[in-house]
Design an enzyme around this catalytic site. Structure first.
Site, PDB file in Angstrom:
ATOM      1  N   GLY A  33       6.320  -4.011  -6.528  1.00 56.42           N
ATOM      2  CA  GLY A  33       6.081  -2.817  -5.729  1.00 56.42           C
ATOM      3  C   GLY A  33       7.153  -2.652  -4.674  1.00 56.42           C
ATOM      4  N   GLY A  34       6.885  -1.753  -3.749  1.00 57.38           N
ATOM      5  CA  GLY A  34       7.874  -1.477  -2.721  1.00 57.38           C
ATOM      6  C   GLY A  34       8.129  -2.641  -1.784  1.00 57.38           C
ATOM      7  N   ASP A 146      -1.938   1.257   3.611  1.00 48.21           N
ATOM      8  CA  ASP A 146      -1.466   1.564   2.259  1.00 48.21           C
ATOM      9  C   ASP A 146      -2.590   1.359   1.249  1.00 48.21           C
ATOM     10  OD1 ASP A 146       0.387   2.437   0.403  1.00 48.21           O
ATOM     11  OD2 ASP A 146       1.247   0.454   0.057  1.00 48.21           O
TER      12      ASP A 146
END
Length: 578
Positions: A33-34, A146
């Protein structure tokens, strides 16, 4: 964790994936992921864990590291039934990582992608579990920031919320100032999309979006370019016409634009119970639809770790078969892959040097820092006494020259010692008859004067702010690594430090510099509950200064911000030894 429900769960390691993270041997890659990549490993007792290795650009950001350290410490205190517990981490090494309990289940996003929208009954149980998880997370002083379908796992006994606190750590770094957005646009709250302050209500908005996504099979504010999605989140209403009737009030209360008008987590749980026509929710074993539950039960078994060293072959070297030709570069072996925690990682997962790692499923010696294993000395085998290797022949000319130079050095050293002795005797005679003084003795006789104190009154140190005693003047700053910060969570607050030393003075102490110098009962955390108005704390900083903090009280519960009121006295350089 990402991937299909019934296939593609465990991804094969590639050439740039490490076979080991610290002492954890990697079995497979779970996703990326980021913030970094996620790998599967095991504890020493054989329990599967998910290890997230932070991306290099975040690891190189000092602000992220400082904030990440704090968030991991808070996350380790989160012990909810619907959260994936943080069980191990390294926040100070060149490559930060953390290990959480592995949950054998798909993410909400993977489940919807394969099985379509979830039934209303399942969504109600999903929302109730997430709300309960957020109660525990918020109680630890963490805002998720998030929360999205890929950060909620579906297990047979309920959902699990993961990655809480990591986005909060990233939100404070210089990366955000350079245009790196933290969070997922389709699941941001309006205040988050507009760059405003985030709060517990931010996670409530995201919870409503996760519920809508699970029930509709698509984001509530549509898809497309991120700027268009963010505009609709801030200025337009979502299309909830496809929601089942029992979910509309629940989701609408979460998606209120104004954070102050959104539902509380307690209200959300009450709405879930009312929608399920129950005074108290009871999660049945078949809370997931049959096809999804069957996919979980048929998931492939957790793979074993990738070997990091060849098995020991007791046969003599002459009887061993010749090694096979080396594979091509495209199929690099585990030995050619970088190991997080070894010096191989020049620009990717660079970490502190380690020696050869012993075989096993987890870190050597438990969850402590990896230890270097030194190679054993040669030991004699039974019937074969150990003989040292024969001495190499020496060059006689070189030996003679070395000997001559050695003798000359000894002679010169002896002459120097004699001259020094005569000089000291002459100085002593001059001192005795008054004709001179001993400079070294006079220098030792003059002590260094204590520095003048600097006093700062009525400092309001807010939650998440630091006092850096090297600053002039001393005032609260954010995202610093020095020296004392105010931390709150689980309904209590504390004064804490990473690099300095804290000590609470006795009530009868005068709070002087001498009292702080004599104090030895140092700690890194002092709860506010252990202090009364007028209590004093000493701080010995890593830059050689000493500070005394007088606690004068804290904000009331009805105030919008959380802070402590302090008087601070600083003696700069008072703890230096030079």
């Amino acid at each position: 964790m990402s991937g299909s429900v019934t296939s593609g769960v465990f991804q094969v390691l590639e050439a740039d994936d490490p076979p080991m993270v610290a002492g954890y041997r990697i079995a497979a890659r779970l996703g990326a992921g980021g913030m970094g990549k996620v790998y599967l490993s095991h504890t020493p007792g054989g329990r599967a864990v998910a290890i997230k290795v932070i991306r290099p650009e975040f690891a190189q950001d000092a602000e992220f590291r400082q904030r990440f350290r704090r968030e991991v410490q808070s996350a380790q205190r989160v012990q909810g039934l619907y959260t994936a517990a943080v069980i191990d981490s390294d926040v100070d090494g060149p490559t930060p990582w953390l290990a959480t309990a592995y949950v054998p289940g798909p993410t909400v996003s993977a489940a919807v992608a394969e099985h379509g929208r979830l039934p209303a009954r399942t969504v109600l149980m999903l929302v109730a579990g997430i709300a309960e998880a957020l109660q525990v997370i918020h109680g630890a002083g963490i805002v998720h920031r998030d929360l999205k379908p890929s950060n909620v796992l579906l297990a047979s006994d309920g959902p699990r919320v993961i990655d809480f606190g990591i986005a909060r750590a990233a939100d404070a770094t210089s990366l955000t100032a350079s245009g790196v957005a933290i969070g997922t646009p389709s699941f941001m709250a309006p205040e988050q999309a507009a760059g405003g302050e985030t709060s517990d209500a931010t996670d409530v908005f995201a919870l409503g979006q996760v519920a809508a996504y699970a029930a509709l099979g698509a984001p509530a504010y549509g898809e497309g370019p991120s700027h268009g999605v963010l505009y609709r989140i801030v200025h337009e209403d979502p299309d909830l016409s496809g929601l089942p009737t029992e979910l509309r009030t629940l989701v609408s209360r979460c998606l209120v634009k104004d954070p102050a008008g959104r539902a509380s987590l307690t209200e959300i749980l009450d709405l879930c119970g009312a929608a399920a026509d129950q005074t108290q929710l009871r999660r049945p074993e078949d809370w997931l639809p049959a096809g999804l539950a069957a996919g979980i039960s048929k998931r492939p078994p957790v793979p074993n770790p990738v070997p990091t060293a060849p098995a020991f072959d007791p046969s003599p070297p002459t009887s061993r078969p010749a090694p096979a030709p080396a594979p091509q570069a495209a199929t690099a072996s585990a030995h050619s892959r970088p190991v997080v925690g070894s010096p191989q990682l020049a620009g990717q997962y660079q970490a502190s040097p380690m020696g050869h790692q012993p075989e096993g499923y987890g870190p050597p010696g438990g969850y402590g820092s990896p230890q270097t294993v030194h190679p054993a000395r040669p030991m004699p085998m039974p019937g074969h006494p150990y003989l040292p290797p024969p001495a190499r022949p020496r060059n006689r000319t070189a030996v003679v020259l070395v000997s001559v130079f050695g003798v000359l050095l000894l002679v010169l050293a002896g002459c120097g010692a004699m001259l020094n002795m005569f000089s000291r005797e002459a100085d002593d005679r001059r001192t005795a008859d008054g004709s001179g003084s001993n400079p070294s003795a006079s220098a030792k006789a003059v002590p260094r004067p204590d520095p003048q104190p600097e006093t700062y009154a009525d400092i309001k140190l807010a939650y998440d702010y630091h006092l850096k005693f090297a600053d002039v003047p001393v005032e609260p700053v954010k995202y610093s690594t020095d020296d004392v910060f105010y931390n709150c969570g689980f309904g209590s607050c504390e004064f804490a430090t990473f690099g300095a030393k804290l000590a609470r003075l006795d009530s009868g102490s005068d709070g002087s510099l001498q009292a702080c110098r004599q104090e030895t009962r140092f700690t890194t955390r002092i709860p506010v509950e252990a202090l009364s108005k007028g209590s004093r704390m000493c701080v010995r900083t890593n830059n050689g200064s000493i500070a005394m903090i007088a606690y004068k009280g804290r904000s009331s519960k009805d105030e919008p911000s959380t802070y402590a009121i302090l008087d601070v006295t600083v003696w700069r350089g008072a703890d230096r030894k030079d």
